[in-house]
Design an enzyme around this catalytic site. Structure first.
Site, mmCIF file in Angstrom:
data_model
loop_
_atom_site.group_PDB
_atom_site.id
_atom_site.type_symbol
_atom_site.label_atom_id
_atom_site.label_comp_id
_atom_site.label_asym_id
_atom_site.label_seq_id
_atom_site.Cartn_x
_atom_site.Cartn_y
_atom_site.Cartn_z
ATOM 1 N N LYS A 120 0.829 -1.205 0.000
ATOM 2 C CA LYS A 120 0.000 0.000 0.000
ATOM 3 C C LYS A 120 0.864 1.257 0.000
ATOM 4 O O LYS A 120 0.619 2.187 -0.777
ATOM 5 C CB LYS A 120 -0.942 0.007 1.204
ATOM 6 C CG LYS A 120 -1.939 1.169 1.196
ATOM 7 C CD LYS A 120 -2.888 1.118 2.380
ATOM 8 C CE LYS A 120 -2.214 1.576 3.636
ATOM 9 N NZ LYS A 120 -3.140 1.723 4.779
ATOM 10 N N ASP A 138 -6.872 1.318 0.886
ATOM 11 C CA ASP A 138 -6.899 1.382 2.341
ATOM 12 C C ASP A 138 -8.299 1.030 2.823
ATOM 13 O O ASP A 138 -9.142 0.567 2.047
ATOM 14 C CB ASP A 138 -6.463 2.764 2.834
ATOM 15 C CG ASP A 138 -7.493 3.845 2.522
ATOM 16 O OD1 ASP A 138 -8.435 3.587 1.727
ATOM 17 O OD2 ASP A 138 -7.383 4.951 3.078
#
Length: 211
Positions: A120, A138
């Protein structure tokens, strides 16, 4: 959700916010990398408060490395998990100095080799600092994609893969920012603000609210 509906959603989000970006404050790829590492399980607002004090003092790999773990902790102690984040950031600064001439690398493999940098974080840096069409998923994006039906998936990787396959190229660079902002301010976790949502009529969520 069909292709036509997805394109209309993306078009509306783009018209509403033509030049979206992160809410983390930064002036270089390195500052962004540090801010994103700090943002794990923390708010952007909280990170910005800490980096507003840190970056004027130290905003290069060498300067932060020279602070040492304890010195760095004094700037980031208001942020959750600051002990482990300080250790990771010092390790990352050391690797940037020794392996990358103090420059943030522009490849996923190299970014993910740095301490505290997962998929991420690498996606955010590649997208926001370097303009790559990567999509960081997220909790906000995961919720929005599953709730609306835009890109359903059982975990963040599945949602990322779905987004990469269904989002047209012209929207890929910005879609991460549109979705995270939509999840942060409109399609919020407990009670989505459907009444003020610009894509409410396109959303496939069954339990829409009036507010």
């Amino acid at each position: 959700m069909n292709k036509q509906k997805r394109i209309e959603i993306l078009t509306r989000l783009r018209n509403h916010n033509p030049t979206p970006t992160t809410e983390l404050n930064y002036t270089s790829p390195f500052e962004l990398l540090i801010a994103v590492i700090l943002s794990a399980q923390a708010t952007d607002k909280g990170v910005n408060k800490a980096t507003a004090k840190l970056f004027p003092i130290a905003n290069t790999p060498q300067q932060i490395f020279d602070l040492g773990i304890d010195g760095l902790k004094s700037y980031i102690k208001t942020i959750g998990l600051y002990n482990s984040k300080a250790e990771n950031i010092i390790k990352t600064c050391r690797d940037l100095i020794e392996k990358y001439d103090s420059q943030v690398p522009e490849s996923r493999e190299e970014l993910e080799s740095l301490a505290g940098v997962g998929r991420k974080t690498a996606n955010v840096v590649l997208n926001t600092a370097f303009g790559h069409p990567t999509i960081a998923v997220d909790t906000h994006i995961f919720r929005v994609c599953n709730r609306t039906g835009f890109a359903s998936g059982k975990n963040v990787l599945k949602v990322e893969e779905k987004l990469l396959s269904v989002v047209p190229a012209e929207f890929k660079v910005d879609v991460h920012h549109w979705l995270i902002l939509h999840g942060r301010y409109t399609c919020i976790a407990r009670k989505p603000r459907c009444g003020s949502c610009i894509i409410e009529d396109l959303c496939e969520y069954k339990d829409k609210t009036e507010s």
